[in-house]
Design a protein around this motif. Sequence first.
Motif, PDB file in Angstrom:
ATOM      1  N   LEU A 212      11.871  -3.696  -2.392  1.00  0.00           N
ATOM      2  CA  LEU A 212      10.757  -3.093  -3.125  1.00  0.00           C
ATOM      3  C   LEU A 212      11.045  -1.625  -3.422  1.00  0.00           C
ATOM      4  N   LEU A 213      11.611  -0.941  -2.464  1.00  0.00           N
ATOM      5  CA  LEU A 213      11.895   0.481  -2.644  1.00  0.00           C
ATOM      6  C   LEU A 213      12.939   0.702  -3.736  1.00  0.00           C
ATOM      7  N   LEU A 214      13.941  -0.167  -3.799  1.00  0.00           N
ATOM      8  CA  LEU A 214      14.932  -0.037  -4.870  1.00  0.00           C
ATOM      9  C   LEU A 214      14.314  -0.350  -6.226  1.00  0.00           C
ATOM     10  N   ASP A 215      13.353  -1.279  -6.264  1.00  0.00           N
ATOM     11  CA  ASP A 215      12.627  -1.531  -7.521  1.00  0.00           C
ATOM     12  C   ASP A 215      11.921  -0.257  -7.983  1.00  0.00           C
ATOM     13  N   ALA A 216      11.307   0.447  -7.033  1.00  0.00           N
ATOM     14  CA  ALA A 216      10.623   1.701  -7.379  1.00  0.00           C
ATOM     15  C   ALA A 216      11.622   2.762  -7.823  1.00  0.00           C
ATOM     16  N   ALA A 217      12.809   2.768  -7.222  1.00  0.00           N
ATOM     17  CA  ALA A 217      13.822   3.767  -7.573  1.00  0.00           C
ATOM     18  C   ALA A 217      14.272   3.636  -9.018  1.00  0.00           C
ATOM     19  N   ARG A 218      14.161   2.438  -9.593  1.00  0.00           N
ATOM     20  CA  ARG A 218      14.508   2.283 -11.020  1.00  0.00           C
ATOM     21  C   ARG A 218      13.582   3.123 -11.883  1.00  0.00           C
ATOM     22  N   ASP A 317       3.856  -3.937  -4.081  1.00  0.00           N
ATOM     23  CA  ASP A 317       3.641  -3.434  -5.441  1.00  0.00           C
ATOM     24  C   ASP A 317       4.583  -2.255  -5.708  1.00  0.00           C
ATOM     25  N   ALA A 318       5.742  -2.540  -6.282  1.00  0.00           N
ATOM     26  CA  ALA A 318       6.737  -1.491  -6.524  1.00  0.00           C
ATOM     27  C   ALA A 318       6.243  -0.476  -7.548  1.00  0.00           C
ATOM     28  N   THR A 319       5.477  -0.943  -8.526  1.00  0.00           N
ATOM     29  CA  THR A 319       4.968  -0.028  -9.557  1.00  0.00           C
ATOM     30  C   THR A 319       4.025   0.998  -8.947  1.00  0.00           C
ATOM     31  N   ALA A 320       3.137   0.518  -8.070  1.00  0.00           N
ATOM     32  CA  ALA A 320       2.203   1.438  -7.413  1.00  0.00           C
ATOM     33  C   ALA A 320       2.935   2.407  -6.496  1.00  0.00           C
ATOM     34  N   LEU A 321       3.957   1.930  -5.812  1.00  0.00           N
ATOM     35  CA  LEU A 321       4.741   2.789  -4.935  1.00  0.00           C
ATOM     36  C   LEU A 321       5.437   3.885  -5.733  1.00  0.00           C
ATOM     37  N   ALA A 322       6.065   3.504  -6.834  1.00  0.00           N
ATOM     38  CA  ALA A 322       6.748   4.486  -7.669  1.00  0.00           C
ATOM     39  C   ALA A 322       5.769   5.507  -8.236  1.00  0.00           C
ATOM     40  N   ALA A 323       4.597   5.029  -8.651  1.00  0.00           N
ATOM     41  CA  ALA A 323       3.600   5.931  -9.236  1.00  0.00           C
ATOM     42  C   ALA A 323       3.062   6.914  -8.208  1.00  0.00           C
ATOM     43  N   ALA A 324       2.839   6.446  -6.979  1.00  0.00           N
ATOM     44  CA  ALA A 324       2.312   7.327  -5.943  1.00  0.00           C
ATOM     45  C   ALA A 324       3.304   8.441  -5.613  1.00  0.00           C
ATOM     46  N   VAL A 325       4.587   8.103  -5.513  1.00  0.00           N
ATOM     47  CA  VAL A 325       5.604   9.122  -5.254  1.00  0.00           C
ATOM     48  C   VAL A 325       5.670  10.109  -6.416  1.00  0.00           C
ATOM     49  N   THR A 326       5.633   9.587  -7.630  1.00  0.00           N
ATOM     50  CA  THR A 326       5.690  10.456  -8.811  1.00  0.00           C
ATOM     51  C   THR A 326       4.524  11.426  -8.837  1.00  0.00           C
ATOM     52  N   ARG A 327       3.326  10.935  -8.522  1.00  0.00           N
ATOM     53  CA  ARG A 327       2.143  11.812  -8.511  1.00  0.00           C
ATOM     54  C   ARG A 327       2.315  12.955  -7.519  1.00  0.00           C
ATOM     55  N   LEU A 328       2.838  12.650  -6.347  1.00  0.00           N
ATOM     56  CA  LEU A 328       3.014  13.709  -5.356  1.00  0.00           C
ATOM     57  C   LEU A 328       4.051  14.727  -5.808  1.00  0.00           C
ATOM     58  N   LEU A 329       5.120  14.276  -6.397  1.00  0.00           N
ATOM     59  CA  LEU A 329       6.146  15.207  -6.863  1.00  0.00           C
ATOM     60  C   LEU A 329       5.612  16.137  -7.948  1.00  0.00           C
ATOM     61  N   GLU A 330       4.592  15.683  -8.657  1.00  0.00           N
ATOM     62  CA  GLU A 330       4.018  16.481  -9.744  1.00  0.00           C
ATOM     63  C   GLU A 330       2.784  17.260  -9.318  1.00  0.00           C
ATOM     64  N   ASP A 331       2.348  17.130  -8.067  1.00  0.00           N
ATOM     65  CA  ASP A 331       1.090  17.744  -7.629  1.00  0.00           C
ATOM     66  C   ASP A 331       1.277  18.441  -6.280  1.00  0.00           C
ATOM     67  N   PRO A 332       1.807  19.667  -6.274  1.00  0.00           N
ATOM     68  CA  PRO A 332       2.035  20.370  -5.009  1.00  0.00           C
ATOM     69  C   PRO A 332       0.754  20.628  -4.215  1.00  0.00           C
ATOM     70  N   LEU A 333      -0.382  20.794  -4.894  1.00  0.00           N
ATOM     71  CA  LEU A 333      -1.639  21.015  -4.174  1.00  0.00           C
ATOM     72  C   LEU A 333      -2.031  19.775  -3.377  1.00  0.00           C
ATOM     73  N   ARG A 334      -1.846  18.595  -3.979  1.00  0.00           N
ATOM     74  CA  ARG A 334      -2.126  17.353  -3.253  1.00  0.00           C
ATOM     75  C   ARG A 334      -1.190  17.230  -2.049  1.00  0.00           C
ATOM     76  N   CYS A 335       0.054  17.623  -2.209  1.00  0.00           N
ATOM     77  CA  CYS A 335       0.995  17.585  -1.092  1.00  0.00           C
ATOM     78  C   CYS A 335       0.535  18.495   0.045  1.00  0.00           C
ATOM     79  N   GLU A 336       0.070  19.698  -0.300  1.00  0.00           N
ATOM     80  CA  GLU A 336      -0.410  20.616   0.729  1.00  0.00           C
ATOM     81  C   GLU A 336      -1.609  20.042   1.463  1.00  0.00           C
ATOM     82  N   ARG A 337      -2.507  19.377   0.739  1.00  0.00           N
ATOM     83  CA  ARG A 337      -3.684  18.778   1.385  1.00  0.00           C
ATOM     84  C   ARG A 337      -3.257  17.658   2.340  1.00  0.00           C
TER      85      ARG A 337
END
Length: 370
Positions: A212-218, A317-337
């Motif tokens: 699943l993780l490799l699917d998200a890595a695509r 759900d590889a799509t949801a996993l990929a999207a969640a990681v992407t959101r964090l990489l784009e949202d430093p404030l969410r990461c800090e929280r």
Amino acid sequence: MSSTPARPPLHAVQVLGGGSAGRGAHVRSLAAGLVAHGLRVTVCAPPRTGEEFGIPDSGAEFAPLRPGTDALAVADIRALSEGADVVHAHGLKSGVLAALALRGRPTPLVVTWHNRVHAAGARAHVVRLMERRTARTAAVVLGASSELVDQARLRGARDARLAPVAVPAPHPPPDPDPDDTLRLKARAELGAVARPLLVTVGRLEPGQGYGLLLDAARVWRDLDPEPLLIVAGEGRERPELQRRIETEGLPVQLVGRRDDVPELLAVADVAVLPGCWEARSLLAQEALHAGVPLVAVEARGVPELVGDAAELVPCGDATALAAAVTRLLEDPLRCERLVRAGRRQAASWPSEDDTVAHVLSVYDELSRRT
């Protein structure tokens, strides 16, 4: 006037098979704590498991199980538990072996279920039989999550309880490097100077979610800059995972077994937990202690463990996993929280002392029954 002879220390035999890093770390911590409280502790485990988790250094007696068939392991456990006050098995298979070894003896058996066993088809039926045998034989089943306690009761446990299962908290990090030189050097060695670094840790075995993780890595290949995923661990799936990485050109490195996981997490941007079967994930605990944003599969005991301190996605759900990681990489404030929430959550977890005290109370209760 004669004095009453001193009662010998309670003898607790711990049975540990292979299994997860969290289970091994827990048993070593528990053994050391029990020894510190004056118990005689014997840990039965495969030689490699004992060495990997430093069991001989815990103060307990380490008794390596003979390699080979389960019958040999049962015979070893039976011999080593002769005269013991309690036998405590960790994991499903260890519980079954201990139950067989104690057949015909009054020695109470405690079994800790650390996670659900991943099984499908005919093997799922075998796992249910093993769960039933263990649950009905044990005097007490301790579950690392509420879901595991419910499962033990469903399988016929006479006494199933939620147990605090702590693993050693990582040592405090050194003083921060004002120039961030050490962090940059560590990231450079991993090949992630000008790109986000994702880290996951665990056995490369079926059911751990690495496909699943490799699917998200695509999906992550399309990000700019492209993240690098580091996978620390070894196991049977490594050749197939490596084949996929090379064939599909995925931004993933398999770095093998590492003894510097806290250091890896300290330089990561996001930690990822893809497996659906862990009740009390060691990676999740280490990530929150380290102050790293965590994306985890919402399954088994993970929500109970992390609370609101992680991004949770549906199992499989590889799509949801990929999207969640992407959101964090784009949202430093969410990461800090998430980092702040993670530290609060980690502070609420039971300590090693809490775990030892709970197990001692169970042993004391059982010793009064006999």
